[in-house]
Design a protein around this motif. Structure first.
Motif, PDB file in Angstrom:
ATOM      1  N   MET B   1       0.837  -1.202   0.000  1.00 53.22           N
ATOM      2  CA  MET B   1       0.000   0.000   0.000  1.00 53.22           C
ATOM      3  C   MET B   1       0.870   1.250   0.000  1.00 53.22           C
ATOM      4  N   ILE B   2       0.563   2.199  -0.870  1.00 54.59           N
ATOM      5  CA  ILE B   2       1.237   3.489  -0.825  1.00 54.59           C
ATOM      6  C   ILE B   2       0.472   4.356   0.173  1.00 54.59           C
ATOM      7  N   HIS B  14      -3.489   4.622  -0.306  1.00 54.60           N
ATOM      8  CA  HIS B  14      -3.721   5.117  -1.664  1.00 54.60           C
ATOM      9  C   HIS B  14      -5.033   4.592  -2.238  1.00 54.60           C
ATOM     10  N   TYR B  19      -5.881   7.697  -9.059  1.00 58.47           N
ATOM     11  CA  TYR B  19      -4.724   8.222  -9.781  1.00 58.47           C
ATOM     12  C   TYR B  19      -5.199   9.029 -10.982  1.00 58.47           C
ATOM     13  N   ASP B  22      -0.147  12.331 -15.367  1.00 59.93           N
ATOM     14  CA  ASP B  22       1.023  13.195 -15.414  1.00 59.93           C
ATOM     15  C   ASP B  22       0.642  14.645 -15.089  1.00 59.93           C
ATOM     16  N   ASN B  46       6.654   9.439 -19.684  1.00 56.90           N
ATOM     17  CA  ASN B  46       6.685   8.100 -19.072  1.00 56.90           C
ATOM     18  C   ASN B  46       7.951   7.886 -18.256  1.00 56.90           C
ATOM     19  N   ILE B  47       8.142   8.765 -17.287  1.00 52.03           N
ATOM     20  CA  ILE B  47       9.395   8.805 -16.515  1.00 52.03           C
ATOM     21  C   ILE B  47       9.594   7.534 -15.692  1.00 52.03           C
ATOM     22  N   ARG B  48      10.822   7.034 -15.715  1.00 52.86           N
ATOM     23  CA  ARG B  48      11.224   5.969 -14.788  1.00 52.86           C
ATOM     24  C   ARG B  48      12.061   6.645 -13.725  1.00 52.86           C
ATOM     25  N   GLN B  51       8.395  11.343 -10.629  1.00 53.32           N
ATOM     26  CA  GLN B  51       7.537  12.099 -11.539  1.00 53.32           C
ATOM     27  C   GLN B  51       6.476  12.878 -10.761  1.00 53.32           C
ATOM     28  N   ARG B  69       6.356  11.340  -6.915  1.00 51.83           N
ATOM     29  CA  ARG B  69       6.479   9.938  -6.496  1.00 51.83           C
ATOM     30  C   ARG B  69       7.469   9.234  -7.415  1.00 51.83           C
ATOM     31  N   THR B  71       8.457   6.229  -9.650  1.00 54.06           N
ATOM     32  CA  THR B  71       7.726   5.158 -10.341  1.00 54.06           C
ATOM     33  C   THR B  71       8.502   3.839 -10.261  1.00 54.06           C
ATOM     34  N   ILE B  72       9.657   3.848  -9.570  1.00 54.47           N
ATOM     35  CA  ILE B  72      10.392   2.591  -9.378  1.00 54.47           C
ATOM     36  C   ILE B  72      10.120   2.022  -7.984  1.00 54.47           C
ATOM     37  N   THR B  73      10.245   2.904  -6.956  1.00 58.16           N
ATOM     38  CA  THR B  73      10.092   2.413  -5.573  1.00 58.16           C
ATOM     39  C   THR B  73       8.746   2.789  -4.962  1.00 58.16           C
ATOM     40  N   HIS B  74       7.991   3.668  -5.603  1.00 63.92           N
ATOM     41  CA  HIS B  74       6.714   4.195  -5.111  1.00 63.92           C
ATOM     42  C   HIS B  74       6.878   5.141  -3.914  1.00 63.92           C
TER      43      HIS B  74
END
Lengths: 421, 94
Positions: B1-2, B14, B19, B22, B46-48, B51, B69, B71-74
């Protein structure tokens, strides 16, 4: 490569199974290839296979950053179907289904394709009408499809919740030629078949840079050295945007989202079909694997992510959906769940197209549907790379369709990638 | 859970939020070309990594929030209301 046939199985039975060849070679990268496909998943390998088989191309490499079968090829729910309605899509997916029907023989590898029927339940008269329209359009284009009333459905699948469901089941739209296949076998089968036609499969070979001139790609830099290529194809579901930006090409009509799937412990035969809860609407799909596990999946996690792990609210949602249509699953234990990162495109349809660079071709945007699409995806992408113009079935699956206003939006959900489930 | 720290409701799961997408998109003027509008509506970076994105506190205060946030680790770096003058509006009311 030893062919799989009855004689070889018999012969190797007497020699302790020690004389089988490798499934595919582990070659050293060459300095230069005619065609480099980035991405050693189902789509990339199928492309390389059909380039060699249909178009007689030589000197092809497939670059895979991990190992074959370690990406989304191993992270899906293995459903194969062709119940699509939009022009372009139904021809494409029907062609894919036809390729699936002969894939095991074609690849000399048992992909365990099982045409066990795909059963989409409907829960209201308007959903039934929507299904009738979609399945009639499919039938007009030569794809099989039928509607089952409640009695037929009860006879075929007796243990759905017909008594007290929150959304009572009224019947189902059924595609009998649809079903599922074994995901590992498919990716291994394509790898082995491509390799036997001379394709170099380079594993642990991550693309780290793209060297280009104004109009084309000159070479690809990888963790195993720099390789020149006359033509390059990108087929890296989930991470297409990163590669696209590495080539200096800016933005794409794609967002990366993650989709979870679930597997339970094995049980005795319970479900003979693939069952879907709602036609293209509320999302839940379940089937039983040949090992006896119930394999199911639901919606996206609803937020953009590159993390290959799922979040708990969707576990709960999927479990609730499972209980809603098959309450008999209440005591079954979940063994594993995982998430795959997928290209969600802006209209829910894929891209097989040319790009702003003269020798770069794009295969991307598979949303939920990449597994079933993989044979046709490879077929048409190989055709595009070899003939340098798109086949008529994929002529609008390009990046320009948004500006032209000819989006291929199967669900009519608009430009919001997370809604194209 | 975020867990998202809503500036008005506090830290919440969350699953209370929807959501949006962008938050860095800048829409062109109404008379801009079709090509500019196509880029704004359909094309994404579409950022990794970190973002800016929007979340709607659907089951809470119903405000739109701008969240930074990964988008890899949340992991969440910052949360603020999208509306630049929302503080003034809420203060005037109380």
């Amino acid at each position: 490569m030893t062919r799989f046939n009855a004689w070889n199985v018999f012969k190797n039975g007497f020699t302790g199974q020690k004389n089988w060849d490798r499934q595919w070679r582990d070659p050293e990268p060459k300095k230069e290839y005619d065609i480099i496909i980035v991405g050693g998943g189902l789509h990339g390998l199928a492309t390389a296979y059909y380039l060699a088989k249909n178009h007689n191309k030589k000197n092809i490499a497939v670059l895979e950053k991990g190992w074959i079968g370690g990406g989304n090829a191993g992270r899906n729910t293995t459903i194969v179907r062709s119940n699509y309605m939009m022009p372009g899509n139904h021809e494409f997916y029907e062609h894919s289904l036809k390729l699936w029907e002969n894939l095991s023989h074609d690849l000399n590898y048992n992909v365990m394709f099982s045409q066990r029927a795909h059963v989409s339940l409907f829960h209201s008269p308007s959903a039934r009408d929507g299904a009738a329209r979609r399945y009639n359009i499919m039938r007009l284009h030569g794809t099989d499809g039928e509607l089952w009333d409640l009695d037929t459905l009860k006879n075929n699948i007796p243990h759905l919740n017909y008594n007290n469901a929150r959304f009572p089941i009224l019947g189902a739209a059924v595609q009998k030629r649809a079903g599922n296949a074994r995901h590992d076998s498919t990716v291994w089968g394509f790898a082995r078949a491509a390799d036997s036609l001379g394709v170099d499969i380079l594993q642990n070979c991550e693309v780290t840079g793209v060297k280009r001139s104004q109009n084309n790609i000159e070479s690809i830099e990888t963790s195993r050295g720099t390789m020149k290529a006359k033509k390059v194809g990108f087929a890296v579901a989930g991470h297409t945007s990163l590669l696209w930006q590495m080539a200096g090409l800016g933005n794409l009509p794609i967002e990366s989202h993650k989709l979870q799937a679930f597997v339970t412990e094995s049980i005795k035969p319970l479900l003979d079909q693939v069952v879907v809860y709602g036609v293209g609407g509320a999302h839940f799909y379940i089937s039983q694997s040949d090992k006896g596990s119930m394999v199911f999946g639901g919606d996206l996690d609803w937020y953009k992510s590159y993390a290959q792990r799922g979040n708990l609210p969707m576990v709960q949602d999927s479990a609730e959906a499972a209980m809603a249509i098959m309450p008999c699953l209440g005591r079954i234990r979940l063994l594993r769940h995982w998430a795959g990162v997928m290209d969600m495109s802006m209209d829910g349809s894929f891209f097989i197209c040319k790009t702003p660079l003269s020798n770069l071709y794009l295969n991307a945007g598979w949303n939920y549907g990449g597994f079933k699409a993989s044979p046709a995806s490879g077929w048409y992408f190989a055709d595009l790379i070899a003939n340098e113009q798109p086949h008529k079935n994929v002529q609008n699956h390009n990046l320009e369709r948004f500006e032209k206003g000819i989006n291929i939006d199967e669900r009519g959900a608009g430009p919001d990638p997370k809604l194209h489930g | 859970m975020i867990r998202i720290k809503c500036p008005y409701c506090g830290e919440r799961d969350h699953s209370e939020f929807t959501y949006g997408g962008d938050a860095s998109i800048k829409y062109p003027s109404l008379d801009a070309s079709v090509s500019e509008w196509t880029k704004a509506i359909f094309f994404r970076e579409n950022i990794r990594g970190i973002q800016k994105e929007t979340w709607h506190h659907t089951n809470g205060c119903r405000l739109w929030l701008e969240v930074e946030r990964s988008t890899i680790t949340h992991e969440i770096k910052s949360v603020k209301a999208c509306h630049p003058q929302i503080d003034k509006i809420t203060k005037n009311k109380s």
